[in-house]
Design a protein around this motif. Sequence first.
Motif, PDB file in Angstrom:
ATOM      1  N   UNK A  34       0.815  -1.215   0.000  1.00 28.81           N
ATOM      2  CA  UNK A  34       0.000   0.000   0.000  1.00 28.81           C
ATOM      3  C   UNK A  34       0.849   1.266   0.000  1.00 28.81           C
ATOM      4  N   UNK A  35       2.117   1.175  -0.443  1.00 31.87           N
ATOM      5  CA  UNK A  35       3.018   2.328  -0.370  1.00 31.87           C
ATOM      6  C   UNK A  35       3.784   2.527  -1.675  1.00 31.87           C
ATOM      7  N   UNK A  36       3.942   3.800  -2.038  1.00 35.95           N
ATOM      8  CA  UNK A  36       4.704   4.200  -3.217  1.00 35.95           C
ATOM      9  C   UNK A  36       5.749   5.217  -2.786  1.00 35.95           C
ATOM     10  N   UNK A  37       6.988   4.984  -3.201  1.00 35.68           N
ATOM     11  CA  UNK A  37       8.075   5.925  -2.937  1.00 35.68           C
ATOM     12  C   UNK A  37       8.308   6.740  -4.203  1.00 35.68           C
ATOM     13  N   UNK A  38       8.419   8.059  -4.044  1.00 37.50           N
ATOM     14  CA  UNK A  38       8.631   8.925  -5.190  1.00 37.50           C
ATOM     15  C   UNK A  38       9.611  10.021  -4.809  1.00 37.50           C
ATOM     16  N   UNK A  39       9.870  10.939  -5.747  1.00 40.34           N
ATOM     17  CA  UNK A  39      10.759  12.066  -5.471  1.00 40.34           C
ATOM     18  C   UNK A  39       9.968  13.186  -4.803  1.00 40.34           C
ATOM     19  N   UNK A  46      11.196  13.579   3.000  1.00 39.88           N
ATOM     20  CA  UNK A  46      12.534  13.920   3.472  1.00 39.88           C
ATOM     21  C   UNK A  46      13.187  14.788   2.407  1.00 39.88           C
ATOM     22  N   UNK A  47      13.206  16.076   2.657  1.00 37.14           N
ATOM     23  CA  UNK A  47      13.696  17.023   1.664  1.00 37.14           C
ATOM     24  C   UNK A  47      15.159  16.766   1.317  1.00 37.14           C
ATOM     25  N   UNK A  48      15.959  16.386   2.293  1.00 36.12           N
ATOM     26  CA  UNK A  48      17.388  16.213   2.065  1.00 36.12           C
ATOM     27  C   UNK A  48      17.672  15.140   1.016  1.00 36.12           C
ATOM     28  N   UNK A  94      15.389  14.001  -1.090  1.00 32.23           N
ATOM     29  CA  UNK A  94      14.408  14.159  -2.164  1.00 32.23           C
ATOM     30  C   UNK A  94      13.514  12.925  -2.287  1.00 32.23           C
ATOM     31  N   UNK A  95      13.068  12.413  -1.155  1.00 29.81           N
ATOM     32  CA  UNK A  95      12.197  11.243  -1.156  1.00 29.81           C
ATOM     33  C   UNK A  95      10.894  11.562  -0.423  1.00 29.81           C
ATOM     34  N   UNK A  96       9.801  10.993  -0.923  1.00 31.71           N
ATOM     35  CA  UNK A  96       8.493  11.142  -0.275  1.00 31.71           C
ATOM     36  C   UNK A  96       7.763   9.817  -0.385  1.00 31.71           C
ATOM     37  N   UNK A  97       6.970   9.508   0.654  1.00 34.70           N
ATOM     38  CA  UNK A  97       6.238   8.247   0.695  1.00 34.70           C
ATOM     39  C   UNK A  97       4.741   8.515   0.638  1.00 34.70           C
ATOM     40  N   UNK A  98       4.060   7.794  -0.261  1.00 35.99           N
ATOM     41  CA  UNK A  98       2.619   7.891  -0.411  1.00 35.99           C
ATOM     42  C   UNK A  98       1.975   6.587   0.041  1.00 35.99           C
ATOM     43  N   UNK A  99       0.788   6.696   0.639  1.00 38.33           N
ATOM     44  CA  UNK A  99       0.022   5.506   0.995  1.00 38.33           C
ATOM     45  C   UNK A  99      -1.248   5.474   0.153  1.00 38.33           C
ATOM     46  N   UNK A 104      20.538   5.209  -3.830  1.00 36.88           N
ATOM     47  CA  UNK A 104      20.682   3.744  -3.803  1.00 36.88           C
ATOM     48  C   UNK A 104      19.511   3.071  -3.113  1.00 36.88           C
ATOM     49  N   UNK A 105      19.019   1.988  -3.703  1.00 34.07           N
ATOM     50  CA  UNK A 105      17.778   1.389  -3.217  1.00 34.07           C
ATOM     51  C   UNK A 105      17.824   0.945  -1.756  1.00 34.07           C
ATOM     52  N   UNK A 106      18.909   0.314  -1.252  1.00 37.04           N
ATOM     53  CA  UNK A 106      18.872  -0.050   0.179  1.00 37.04           C
ATOM     54  C   UNK A 106      18.698   1.170   1.080  1.00 37.04           C
ATOM     55  N   UNK A 107      19.376   2.266   0.733  1.00 34.93           N
ATOM     56  CA  UNK A 107      19.270   3.506   1.506  1.00 34.93           C
ATOM     57  C   UNK A 107      17.877   4.114   1.355  1.00 34.93           C
ATOM     58  N   UNK A 108      17.359   4.162   0.112  1.00 37.52           N
ATOM     59  CA  UNK A 108      16.037   4.730  -0.134  1.00 37.52           C
ATOM     60  C   UNK A 108      14.942   3.935   0.560  1.00 37.52           C
ATOM     61  N   UNK A 109      15.060   2.608   0.544  1.00 36.43           N
ATOM     62  CA  UNK A 109      14.042   1.765   1.189  1.00 36.43           C
ATOM     63  C   UNK A 109      14.068   1.950   2.709  1.00 36.43           C
ATOM     64  N   UNK A 110      15.261   2.169   3.275  1.00 36.07           N
ATOM     65  CA  UNK A 110      15.348   2.436   4.718  1.00 36.07           C
ATOM     66  C   UNK A 110      14.652   3.754   5.055  1.00 36.07           C
ATOM     67  N   UNK A 111      14.849   4.762   4.216  1.00 42.09           N
ATOM     68  CA  UNK A 111      14.176   6.034   4.450  1.00 42.09           C
ATOM     69  C   UNK A 111      12.667   5.854   4.329  1.00 42.09           C
ATOM     70  N   UNK A 112      12.231   5.056   3.354  1.00 41.91           N
ATOM     71  CA  UNK A 112      10.793   4.789   3.209  1.00 41.91           C
ATOM     72  C   UNK A 112      10.236   4.146   4.474  1.00 41.91           C
ATOM     73  N   UNK A 113      10.986   3.209   5.045  1.00 38.31           N
ATOM     74  CA  UNK A 113      10.550   2.547   6.277  1.00 38.31           C
ATOM     75  C   UNK A 113      10.437   3.573   7.410  1.00 38.31           C
ATOM     76  N   UNK A 114      11.417   4.481   7.503  1.00 39.08           N
ATOM     77  CA  UNK A 114      11.383   5.513   8.534  1.00 39.08           C
ATOM     78  C   UNK A 114      10.206   6.448   8.332  1.00 39.08           C
ATOM     79  N   UNK A 115       9.973   6.867   7.096  1.00 36.86           N
ATOM     80  CA  UNK A 115       8.846   7.755   6.809  1.00 36.86           C
ATOM     81  C   UNK A 115       7.517   7.080   7.132  1.00 36.86           C
ATOM     82  N   UNK A 116       7.425   5.776   6.871  1.00 37.82           N
ATOM     83  CA  UNK A 116       6.186   5.054   7.148  1.00 37.82           C
ATOM     84  C   UNK A 116       5.869   5.037   8.630  1.00 37.82           C
TER      85      UNK A 116
END
Length: 303
Positions: A47-52, A80-82, A84-89, A186-198
């Motif tokens: 139920x989650x989408x990661x985008x810029x 996370x502005x730094x 450039x990632x945002x998480x959508x549900x 990098x995907x491992x780093x981006x996915x960790x940020x997604x987990x934190x944002x969630x």
Amino acid sequence: MTSPSGADLISALSNQMADAVERIRRSLVTVNGRQRQAASGIIVAPDEVLTADHVLERDDDLTIQTDDGRTLAARLVGRDRTSDLALLRIDGLGGDTAAQADAPARVGQFVLAVGRPSPGGPMASLGVVSAVGGPLRTRRGMIEQVIQTDATPYPGFSGGALIDVTGAVLGLFTTGLIGGVALAIPSPFAWRIAHTLAHQGHVRRGFLGISSQPVTIPPGQRAGRTQEQGLLIVRVEPDSPAYHAGLLIGDIMVGIDGVVLNDTDDLQAVLSGDRVGATVSAEIIRGGTLVTLPVTIGQRKGA
């Protein structure tokens, strides 16, 4: 038995790249979050989408369009502005199309930038990995890890995937960090940020409350250390972690939490979210003497 011709090898590689795009296409969505141009996003959970982050010019009235043609309402969970990632549900997204963080990128390897800037299907451009590393200072702040590529960043590709020729996801593609330059988180780093944002809606980033500049330490003032560079403290903010730790203007910071500090990038790399709230040892040279002070890393405002 004859060996494959050059044309056969090129044809095989071409087909492999087309297969790679086919593998990732169901994990890509179109993101409608601004007026002039839709962008792309990667499904990272059912139920989650990661985008810029920079492609979301509004916080509400967000929608995504899936590979099977559905248009679904999306809700901003965190950004996370730094990085450039945002998480959508997205309620009802479902399916088994979530992309996985895959192998690390290697300099020189062929890659494909794949986006879905319109409902018509995925688009792709070919390039190579130009550089891998970090930290990197951008107009949004200091980001810990990046991949640079010469793949063409077509309009709406931000939020899409950078993949290798097998379809493995190397990172999330964006042009929002340095003036349109094609980069990927990098995907491992981006996915960790997604987990934190969630879980908390933002990423904690450390704060000391100093202004500093790199300096060369004269040999006679290195207090027994071999390093030639350090950070000269030129300002200490009132009521900041550095102020309460006793750091002074004129101190030269040479290490923190066991990490040698040669420039401001080294310091920013240390001030990551997992150190916020931690009390660490700051090593400074004061009057030619090495002094160690405990400092509790604060949280940067707005982070």
